[in-house]
Scaffold this active site. Structure first.
Site, PDB file in Angstrom:
ATOM      1  N   PRO A   1      31.631  46.450  -2.320  1.00 45.16           N
ATOM      2  CA  PRO A   1      31.753  46.020  -0.919  1.00 45.16           C
ATOM      3  C   PRO A   1      32.692  46.960  -0.184  1.00 45.16           C
ATOM      4  O   PRO A   1      33.809  47.216  -0.632  1.00 45.16           O
ATOM      5  CB  PRO A   1      32.346  44.607  -1.032  1.00 45.16           C
ATOM      6  CG  PRO A   1      33.033  44.590  -2.358  1.00 45.16           C
ATOM      7  CD  PRO A   1      32.262  45.509  -3.249  1.00 45.16           C
ATOM      8  N   MET A   2      32.230  47.485   0.949  1.00 45.43           N
ATOM      9  CA  MET A   2      33.042  48.416   1.737  1.00 45.43           C
ATOM     10  C   MET A   2      32.899  48.088   3.214  1.00 45.43           C
ATOM     11  O   MET A   2      31.781  47.984   3.741  1.00 45.43           O
ATOM     12  CB  MET A   2      32.603  49.869   1.493  1.00 45.43           C
ATOM     13  CG  MET A   2      32.945  50.398   0.137  1.00 45.43           C
ATOM     14  SD  MET A   2      32.384  52.112  -0.097  1.00 45.43           S
ATOM     15  CE  MET A   2      30.637  51.858  -0.456  1.00 45.43           C
TER      16      MET A   2
ATOM     17  N   GLN B   1      29.619  39.129  -0.075  1.00 43.10           N
ATOM     18  CA  GLN B   1      31.058  38.972  -0.256  1.00 43.10           C
ATOM     19  C   GLN B   1      31.690  38.378   0.984  1.00 43.10           C
ATOM     20  O   GLN B   1      31.451  38.845   2.105  1.00 43.10           O
ATOM     21  CB  GLN B   1      31.754  40.295  -0.572  1.00 43.10           C
ATOM     22  CG  GLN B   1      33.210  40.031  -0.979  1.00 43.10           C
ATOM     23  CD  GLN B   1      34.070  41.267  -1.091  1.00 43.10           C
ATOM     24  OE1 GLN B   1      34.329  41.939  -0.096  1.00 43.10           O
ATOM     25  NE2 GLN B   1      34.543  41.572  -2.295  1.00 43.10           N
TER      26      GLN B   1
ATOM     27  N   CYS C   1      41.546  42.747  -1.375  1.00 44.86           N
ATOM     28  CA  CYS C   1      41.792  43.642  -0.247  1.00 44.86           C
ATOM     29  C   CYS C   1      43.242  43.537   0.219  1.00 44.86           C
ATOM     30  O   CYS C   1      43.694  42.450   0.587  1.00 44.86           O
ATOM     31  CB  CYS C   1      40.850  43.321   0.904  1.00 44.86           C
ATOM     32  SG  CYS C   1      41.091  44.401   2.331  1.00 44.86           S
TER      33      CYS C   1
ATOM     34  N   LYS D   1      36.476  39.267  -6.886  1.00 49.17           N
ATOM     35  CA  LYS D   1      36.951  40.640  -7.038  1.00 49.17           C
ATOM     36  C   LYS D   1      38.453  40.644  -6.816  1.00 49.17           C
ATOM     37  O   LYS D   1      38.940  40.172  -5.783  1.00 49.17           O
ATOM     38  CB  LYS D   1      36.241  41.523  -6.018  1.00 49.17           C
ATOM     39  CG  LYS D   1      36.384  43.010  -6.249  1.00 49.17           C
ATOM     40  CD  LYS D   1      35.359  43.752  -5.412  1.00 49.17           C
ATOM     41  CE  LYS D   1      35.440  45.240  -5.644  1.00 49.17           C
ATOM     42  NZ  LYS D   1      36.703  45.822  -5.182  1.00 49.17           N
TER      43      LYS D   1
ATOM     44  N   ASN E   1      36.386  48.826 -11.348  1.00 50.56           N
ATOM     45  CA  ASN E   1      36.338  49.405 -10.002  1.00 50.56           C
ATOM     46  C   ASN E   1      37.601  50.221  -9.750  1.00 50.56           C
ATOM     47  O   ASN E   1      38.663  49.905 -10.275  1.00 50.56           O
ATOM     48  CB  ASN E   1      36.203  48.281  -8.972  1.00 50.56           C
ATOM     49  CG  ASN E   1      36.226  48.767  -7.533  1.00 50.56           C
ATOM     50  OD1 ASN E   1      36.998  48.295  -6.721  1.00 50.56           O
ATOM     51  ND2 ASN E   1      35.382  49.737  -7.221  1.00 50.56           N
ATOM     52  N   GLY E   2      37.468  51.272  -8.940  1.00 49.81           N
ATOM     53  CA  GLY E   2      38.636  52.052  -8.533  1.00 49.81           C
ATOM     54  C   GLY E   2      38.652  53.476  -9.036  1.00 49.81           C
ATOM     55  O   GLY E   2      39.620  54.195  -8.798  1.00 49.81           O
ATOM     56  N   GLY E   3      37.570  53.913  -9.693  1.00 49.75           N
ATOM     57  CA  GLY E   3      37.593  55.237 -10.300  1.00 49.75           C
ATOM     58  C   GLY E   3      36.945  56.342  -9.506  1.00 49.75           C
ATOM     59  O   GLY E   3      36.761  57.452 -10.027  1.00 49.75           O
TER      60      GLY E   3
END
Length: 506
Positions: A24-25, A93, A122, A161, A220-222
């Site tokens: 999700p962005m 989301q 977030c 998340k 997530n985060g890579g």
């Protein structure tokens, strides 16, 4: 997609085990990007975080022109748009801090998405200031209340998340508590809420969490350091010990990273994105934002400058040499729109709360020269000692069509069809009100009602009552804009954020 994974998805409930997902962005995860990610090989796609308060105000609309399902706000903004192609693979989301409101939103979208996810990671103010996002990490009781409410209240999978907590022990305890609520999976961004992309990812935390629970953990985060190509995705999965991987910025820069040979040349990827944006009537400013993210350091190139100067989908299409595709698509949509309007049934009202809609077109030839439905509605309101009718106007960007809503005695009336002018839109709204209330509207051949005197019918007054009313009621013409032509992206963007806000990869 492997055959066994496809079977799990096709069987009814979405599987989160051994998948690669579009994260999700904010401002990026709208329909065109989600469809493109699926085309390139993503198994699951998440929409951008949409705030529960704003989604709860939306109503569900089947868009027969675009073949989409739209969730439309009271001001007619499309907050969330989806379509059949992604139905079994899109995760909705939400940003929420209230169990009841979360359930209301989940039930609203339940039939149109594959799963619902709660944003608990977030760190940005627009999320945390309402107790949402990473603010929830300090309130495990509320996390549990929200998730239990959702799991027991909807028939589709529920996920969340999060970001990691200051200690590994705290993080594991939280995720184990989340698992006990009955959620299907949990996505873990391996950074603290205070950390940003420049800080190294804590793969060891994700690995420990994956070992501590039995539900799928999505790493997530890579994107910045660990995932630059499709081959890196499997390496990231192994490094974290997670069941699945979620990509944010790597996919935002080039969604073809999901392809087996990805990423592919970004020029072709941008064209494919733009075609989806045109086909599904994505808001021009949202389209421009996403294309600029793909251009990255080439945003000051001749193409980048032409893109930044573009103010409409037509101008964006011209920048990419897709004028013919844009024109053909517009003609096809207009043909479909006209066919739907000509085949609509104008005598079947639809009631949604205090709003009643009907498919009505105002045909000027059906009324005597000096008579209009607005005039009849005003005279009837005076006779009933009611406040004068109040008209509100909106304008859509794709064809500059107008739609009016009239409020009479606390009730709202609107035609579901769009008109070519403000005046016709108001007349159409008045017709809906008059027909629903079974009041004469002044059409040629209609029996004399006495609502409008003969002098007005003959056009012998110096100014019609309708004109007088317009001067009193239409303050928007002089004091505020009548039409809504937003300067920031509004399609599938549920909350107002600054134009320079960057997507937060949770």
């Amino acid at each position: 997609m492997p055959e066994d994974r496809f079977f799990k998805m096709a069987a009814g409930r979405l599987s989160f085990r051994n998948i690669t997902a579009l994260a999700p962005m904010v401002r990026v995860g709208t329909l065109p990007m989600r469809l493109l990610a699926l085309d390139y090989g993503a198994d699951v796609v998440y929409c951008e975080e949409l705030i529960d308060i704003k989604m709860a105000q939306c109503h569900r609309v089947v868009n027969e022109v675009l073949h989409t399902v739209d969730f439309v706000a009271p001001d007619d903004r499309v907050v969330f748009r989806t379509c059949e192609k992604e139905k079994g693979r899109v995760v909705f989301q939400m940003g929420t801090a209230d169990p009841d409101r979360a359930l209301t939103v989940a039930r609203l979208v339940e039939k149109d998405v594959a799963a619902v996810d709660v944003n608990m990671g977030c760190p940005k103010e627009y999320s945390t200031k309402g107790g949402m996002g990473a603010a929830l990490l300090s309130d495990p009781d509320k996390i549990e209340a929200i998730l239990r409410k959702l799991v027991s209240g909807v028939s589709i999978p529920v996920t969340c998340k999060i970001r990691i907590l200051p200690s590994l022990e705290e993080t594991i305890r939280l995720v184990q508590r989340i698992e006990r609520t009955g959620v299907t999976a949990v996505a873990v961004h391996g950074r603290l809420k205070e950390e940003r992309q420049r800080h190294p990812l804590h793969c060891d935390y994700i690995q420990a969490v994956a070992r501590a629970v039995s539900i799928p953990v999505i790493a997530n985060g890579g994107s910045l350091d660990l995932v630059k190509t499709n081959a890196d995705i499997e390496e990231f999965r192994r490094a974290t010990g997670a069941s699945s991987v979620m990509l944010a910025r790597a996919a935002m820069w080039n969604p073809s990273v999901f392809a087996s040979q990805g990423p592919l040349p970004v020029e072709g990827v941008m064209e494919e994105y733009l075609k989806y944006a045109i086909e599904f009537d994505n808001h021009a400013f949202n389209t421009k934002y996403c294309l600029c993210q793909m251009l990255r350091d080439k945003v000051e190139s001749p193409l980048g400058k032409q893109l930044q100067a573009a103010q409409s989908s037509a101008e964006i299409s011209a920048a990419y040499g897709l004028q013919e595709f844009y024109q053909q698509t517009q003609e096809r949509l207009q043909t479909r729109r006209a066919a739907l309007q000509s085949g609509s049934e104008p005598d079947r009202p639809v009631v949604d709360g205090d709003l009643t809609t009907m498919a009505v077109k105002f045909e000027r030839r059906e009324y005597p020269p000096q008579i209009t439905p607005k005039m009849f509605l005003l005279e009837w309101s005076r006779k009933e000692k009611l406040e004068p009718p109040l008209y509100q106007m909106v304008q859509r960007s794709q064809d500059r069509g107008f739609q009016a809503t009239v409020t009479v005695a606390g009730k709202k009336y609107r035609s579901s069809l769009w008109e070519k002018s403000k005046k016709f839109a108001e007349q159409a709204a008045a017709v809906v009100c008059l027909r629903v209330l079974e009041i004469p509207e002044g059409r040629v051949g209609e029996e004399e009602s006495g609502l409008v005197c003969k002098r007005k019918r003959d056009g012998k007054t110096n100014g019609t009552a309708e004109q007088d009313s317009s001067k009193k009621q239409h303050v928007s013409a002089e004091k505020q804009p009548e039409t809504q032509t937003p300067k920031t992206p509004v399609v599938a963007n549920g909350d107002s954020r600054r134009a320079d806000t960057t997507p937060e990869q949770l």
